[in-house]
Design a protein around this motif. Structure first.
Motif, PDB file in Angstrom:
ATOM      1  N   GLY A  88       0.731  -1.321   0.001  1.00  0.00           N
ATOM      2  CA  GLY A  88      -0.086   0.067  -0.096  1.00  0.00           C
ATOM      3  C   GLY A  88       0.848   1.241   0.019  1.00  0.00           C
ATOM      4  O   GLY A  88       0.392   2.238  -0.264  1.00  0.00           O
ATOM      5  N   ARG A  89       1.955   1.109   0.261  1.00  0.00           N
ATOM      6  CA  ARG A  89       2.982   2.293   0.159  1.00  0.00           C
ATOM      7  C   ARG A  89       3.026   2.932  -1.077  1.00  0.00           C
ATOM      8  O   ARG A  89       3.813   4.175  -1.153  1.00  0.00           O
ATOM      9  N   LEU A  90       2.667   2.244  -2.062  1.00  0.00           N
ATOM     10  CA  LEU A  90       2.773   2.851  -3.370  1.00  0.00           C
ATOM     11  C   LEU A  90       1.597   3.939  -3.559  1.00  0.00           C
ATOM     12  O   LEU A  90       1.612   4.492  -4.466  1.00  0.00           O
ATOM     13  N   SER A  91       0.623   4.003  -2.649  1.00  0.00           N
ATOM     14  CA  SER A  91      -0.365   4.918  -2.747  1.00  0.00           C
ATOM     15  C   SER A  91      -0.182   6.124  -1.596  1.00  0.00           C
ATOM     16  O   SER A  91       0.757   5.743  -0.679  1.00  0.00           O
ATOM     17  N   LYS A  92      -0.844   7.005  -1.901  1.00  0.00           N
ATOM     18  CA  LYS A  92      -0.831   8.238  -0.922  1.00  0.00           C
ATOM     19  C   LYS A  92      -0.760   7.850   0.590  1.00  0.00           C
ATOM     20  O   LYS A  92      -0.187   8.322   1.440  1.00  0.00           O
ATOM     21  N   ASP A  93      -2.331   7.277   0.884  1.00  0.00           N
ATOM     22  CA  ASP A  93      -2.564   6.843   2.107  1.00  0.00           C
ATOM     23  C   ASP A  93      -2.112   5.613   2.650  1.00  0.00           C
ATOM     24  O   ASP A  93      -2.603   5.076   3.719  1.00  0.00           O
ATOM     25  N   GLY A  94      -1.583   4.821   1.816  1.00  0.00           N
ATOM     26  CA  GLY A  94      -1.280   3.389   2.120  1.00  0.00           C
ATOM     27  C   GLY A  94      -2.262   2.346   1.847  1.00  0.00           C
ATOM     28  O   GLY A  94      -2.086   1.074   2.375  1.00  0.00           O
ATOM     29  N   ASN A  95      -3.475   2.761   1.709  1.00  0.00           N
ATOM     30  CA  ASN A  95      -4.420   1.834   1.384  1.00  0.00           C
ATOM     31  C   ASN A  95      -4.889   1.293   0.048  1.00  0.00           C
ATOM     32  O   ASN A  95      -5.673   0.314  -0.022  1.00  0.00           O
ATOM     33  N   MET A 102      -4.241   6.030  -6.943  1.00  0.00           N
ATOM     34  CA  MET A 102      -3.181   5.824  -5.881  1.00  0.00           C
ATOM     35  C   MET A 102      -2.898   7.185  -5.202  1.00  0.00           C
ATOM     36  O   MET A 102      -2.358   7.199  -4.234  1.00  0.00           O
ATOM     37  N   ALA A 103      -2.962   8.320  -6.324  1.00  0.00           N
ATOM     38  CA  ALA A 103      -2.661   9.674  -5.860  1.00  0.00           C
ATOM     39  C   ALA A 103      -1.283   9.837  -5.202  1.00  0.00           C
ATOM     40  O   ALA A 103      -1.163  10.907  -4.357  1.00  0.00           O
ATOM     41  N   GLU A 104      -0.394   9.387  -5.752  1.00  0.00           N
ATOM     42  CA  GLU A 104       0.972   9.230  -5.050  1.00  0.00           C
ATOM     43  C   GLU A 104       1.830   9.854  -6.070  1.00  0.00           C
ATOM     44  O   GLU A 104       1.649   9.690  -7.236  1.00  0.00           O
ATOM     45  N   THR A 105       3.148  10.236  -5.626  1.00  0.00           N
ATOM     46  CA  THR A 105       4.319  10.716  -6.657  1.00  0.00           C
ATOM     47  C   THR A 105       5.343   9.621  -6.312  1.00  0.00           C
ATOM     48  O   THR A 105       5.701   8.964  -5.414  1.00  0.00           O
ATOM     49  N   VAL A 106       6.110   9.541  -7.493  1.00  0.00           N
ATOM     50  CA  VAL A 106       7.150   8.428  -7.685  1.00  0.00           C
ATOM     51  C   VAL A 106       8.230   8.872  -6.559  1.00  0.00           C
ATOM     52  O   VAL A 106       8.782   8.206  -6.005  1.00  0.00           O
ATOM     53  N   GLU A 107       8.509  10.279  -6.482  1.00  0.00           N
ATOM     54  CA  GLU A 107       9.301  10.752  -5.571  1.00  0.00           C
ATOM     55  C   GLU A 107       9.363  10.386  -4.180  1.00  0.00           C
ATOM     56  O   GLU A 107      10.136   9.887  -3.381  1.00  0.00           O
ATOM     57  N   ASN A 108       7.853  10.479  -3.737  1.00  0.00           N
ATOM     58  CA  ASN A 108       7.520  10.041  -2.308  1.00  0.00           C
ATOM     59  C   ASN A 108       7.441   8.439  -2.227  1.00  0.00           C
ATOM     60  O   ASN A 108       7.908   7.989  -1.010  1.00  0.00           O
ATOM     61  N   ILE A 109       7.361   7.756  -3.189  1.00  0.00           N
ATOM     62  CA  ILE A 109       7.429   6.168  -3.046  1.00  0.00           C
ATOM     63  C   ILE A 109       8.735   5.852  -2.983  1.00  0.00           C
ATOM     64  O   ILE A 109       9.430   5.032  -1.991  1.00  0.00           O
ATOM     65  N   ILE A 110       9.729   6.548  -3.624  1.00  0.00           N
ATOM     66  CA  ILE A 110      11.086   6.176  -3.711  1.00  0.00           C
ATOM     67  C   ILE A 110      11.585   6.669  -2.075  1.00  0.00           C
ATOM     68  O   ILE A 110      12.485   5.798  -1.367  1.00  0.00           O
ATOM     69  N   LYS A 111      11.130   7.667  -1.442  1.00  0.00           N
ATOM     70  CA  LYS A 111      11.541   8.010  -0.079  1.00  0.00           C
ATOM     71  C   LYS A 111      11.179   6.888   0.849  1.00  0.00           C
ATOM     72  O   LYS A 111      11.740   6.557   1.797  1.00  0.00           O
ATOM     73  N   LYS A 112       9.718   6.584   0.636  1.00  0.00           N
ATOM     74  CA  LYS A 112       9.305   5.456   1.632  1.00  0.00           C
ATOM     75  C   LYS A 112      10.119   4.194   1.574  1.00  0.00           C
ATOM     76  O   LYS A 112      10.536   3.644   2.402  1.00  0.00           O
ATOM     77  N   LEU A 113      10.337   3.880   0.121  1.00  0.00           N
ATOM     78  CA  LEU A 113      10.860   2.399   0.144  1.00  0.00           C
ATOM     79  C   LEU A 113      12.449   2.614   0.572  1.00  0.00           C
ATOM     80  O   LEU A 113      13.015   1.503   1.161  1.00  0.00           O
ATOM     81  N   SER A 114      12.964   3.754   0.156  1.00  0.00           N
ATOM     82  CA  SER A 114      14.484   3.965   0.719  1.00  0.00           C
ATOM     83  C   SER A 114      14.720   3.929   2.306  1.00  0.00           C
ATOM     84  O   SER A 114      15.745   3.633   2.643  1.00  0.00           O
ATOM     85  N   ALA A 115      13.611   4.083   2.966  1.00  0.00           N
ATOM     86  CA  ALA A 115      13.787   3.944   4.493  1.00  0.00           C
ATOM     87  C   ALA A 115      13.419   2.723   4.982  1.00  0.00           C
ATOM     88  O   ALA A 115      13.736   2.412   6.124  1.00  0.00           O
ATOM     89  N   ASP A 116      13.402   1.917   4.164  1.00  0.00           N
ATOM     90  CA  ASP A 116      12.873   0.335   4.600  1.00  0.00           C
ATOM     91  C   ASP A 116      14.254  -0.723   4.208  1.00  0.00           C
ATOM     92  O   ASP A 116      14.582  -0.812   3.019  1.00  0.00           O
ATOM     93  N   ALA A 117      14.728  -1.188   5.124  1.00  0.00           N
ATOM     94  CA  ALA A 117      16.097  -1.847   4.984  1.00  0.00           C
ATOM     95  C   ALA A 117      15.583  -3.271   4.137  1.00  0.00           C
ATOM     96  O   ALA A 117      16.724  -3.402   3.290  1.00  0.00           O
ATOM     97  N   GLU A 118      14.522  -3.735   4.177  1.00  0.00           N
ATOM     98  CA  GLU A 118      14.367  -5.003   3.626  1.00  0.00           C
ATOM     99  C   GLU A 118      14.074  -4.816   2.030  1.00  0.00           C
ATOM    100  O   GLU A 118      14.684  -5.139   1.306  1.00  0.00           O
TER     101      GLU A 118
END
Length: 352
Positions: A65-72, A140-156
């Motif tokens: 869900g992190r690929l969307s703006k609110d995670g849902n 999904m109302a998200e930006t790719v830039e925000n997705i990259i930030k969220k995923l980059s913060a995840d060690a897995e």
């Protein structure tokens, strides 16, 4: 619950560990198998080779869900496996902030053979397709830039990107390629129809009669083995007064493409209702009734349907029996396509 350590359990653990860590070695290639009698795919595997690590990364992204703006709203919220990765029981998919999309989410199957995507063919490469729903404000109302930030913060995720692409760097291209590696493997080719074609089963009488009617009245547009010819046609569905969807014309600007939409595949049609680009038909009988008596014949209506499509109740019954043979339960229930670790299944055990 008591844990039991077995040789099989150790092997499964090693498979998972290899898939996620890879220890700096090269990704493990996966072979894309073309079903017997099918043409070669059009997807360019040389530009994006499918690997075990890339497939697993793509699957995780597809369900995240992190690929969307609110995670849902992950990709899977509109593309559910039990519905052949379509949206079951909703005419229009749901999106961010209680929004509705403007079209019915199509099934995701046999994508490696498609040259263009969306109901209007507006995207011509699978690797680019996810950008449309990800960034659409009513999806999904998200930006790719925000997705990259969220995923980059995840060690897995960093470890999985390194295993799939050689470094932990997360980029737009790598996200899209990983999703494609998962999606191109969504091959549906093991329905009863397929088994009959391979000589492994036989149609019963209604199915056999329905197949003959299908070849006579439906196969011109819904060509085997994909049960679509991937063309864009106006099948006599009048424009919805609210949605005002012009179809292919929205992409080409050509008035001759007005109200033309991609011919949908009939594979798994028994589980992908509702039907039509806007999901206006909730049952197969509604589709049959449209073709035999409710079509609106206009300037761009397909020439094959200028006289509508005569169908008797008897023919509809036999056609329905045949269409049910296109349901591929192996595809609908395959654990390799389910959410990671779903039902404690090893993520990659059955990937070849």
């Amino acid at each position: 619950m008591k844990w039991q350590i077995t040789i099989a359990g150790i092997l499964i653990f090693l498979v998972i560990a290899t898939a996620f860590t890879n220890n700096g070695s090269k990704p493990t290639p996966l072979v894309f198998k073309v079903p017997p009698g099918w043409p070669q795919p059009v997807y360019d595997f040389k530009q994006n080779p499918v690997t075990l690590q890339g497939f697993e990364l793509g699957r995780k992204l597809f369900y995240d869900g992190r690929l969307s703006k609110d995670g849902n709203f992950p990709c899977a919220s509109c593309h559910q496996q039990f519905a052949a990765f379509a949206t079951y029981d909703h005419n229009l998919s749901h999106g961010y902030d209680n929004s509705f999309t403007t079209r019915n989410a199509p099934a995701l199957q046999n994508l490696a053979w498609q040259k263009a995507f969306m109901w209007d063919g507006g995207i011509n490469h699978l690797d680019a397709q996810p950008l449309a729903p990800i960034t659409a404000p009513n999806e999904m109302a998200e930006t790719v830039e925000n997705i990259i930030k969220k995923l980059s913060a995840d060690a897995e995720y960093r470890a999985m990107f390194k295993a799939a692409f050689g470094s932990p760097q997360i980029t737009t291209q790598r996200i899209m390629q990983a999703l494609s590696q998962f999606e191109v493997m969504l091959v549906s080719s093991n329905s009863k129809y397929d088994k009959v074609m391979r000589g492994e089963a036989q149609f019963n009488l209604p199915e056999s009669l329905g197949y003959a009617i299908f070849k006579q009245k439906c196969a011109s547009c819904h060509a085997e083995p994909f049960f679509t010819d991937f063309s864009y046609r106006n099948n006599g569905m009048p424009m919805d007064a609210v949605l005002k969807d012009e179809g292919r014309m929205k992409i080409t600007g050509n008035p001759s493409d007005s109200l033309k939409f991609k011919v949908p595949s009939l594979r798994n049609v028994a589980v992908t209702e509702p039907y039509g680009h806007d999901g206006r038909f909730f049952f197969l009988i509604n589709v049959f009734d449209h073709y035999r008596k409710n079509m609106v014949v206009g300037p761009t209506t397909d020439s094959l349907l200028k006289n509508k499509l005569p169908l008797s109740n008897y023919e509809i019954g036999q056609l329905t029996a045949f269409l049910y043979t296109l349901t591929d339960t192996t595809f609908l229930k395959n654990p390799r396509f389910a959410p990671p670790n779903f039902n404690n299944q090893p993520p990659a055990e059955h990937v070849h």
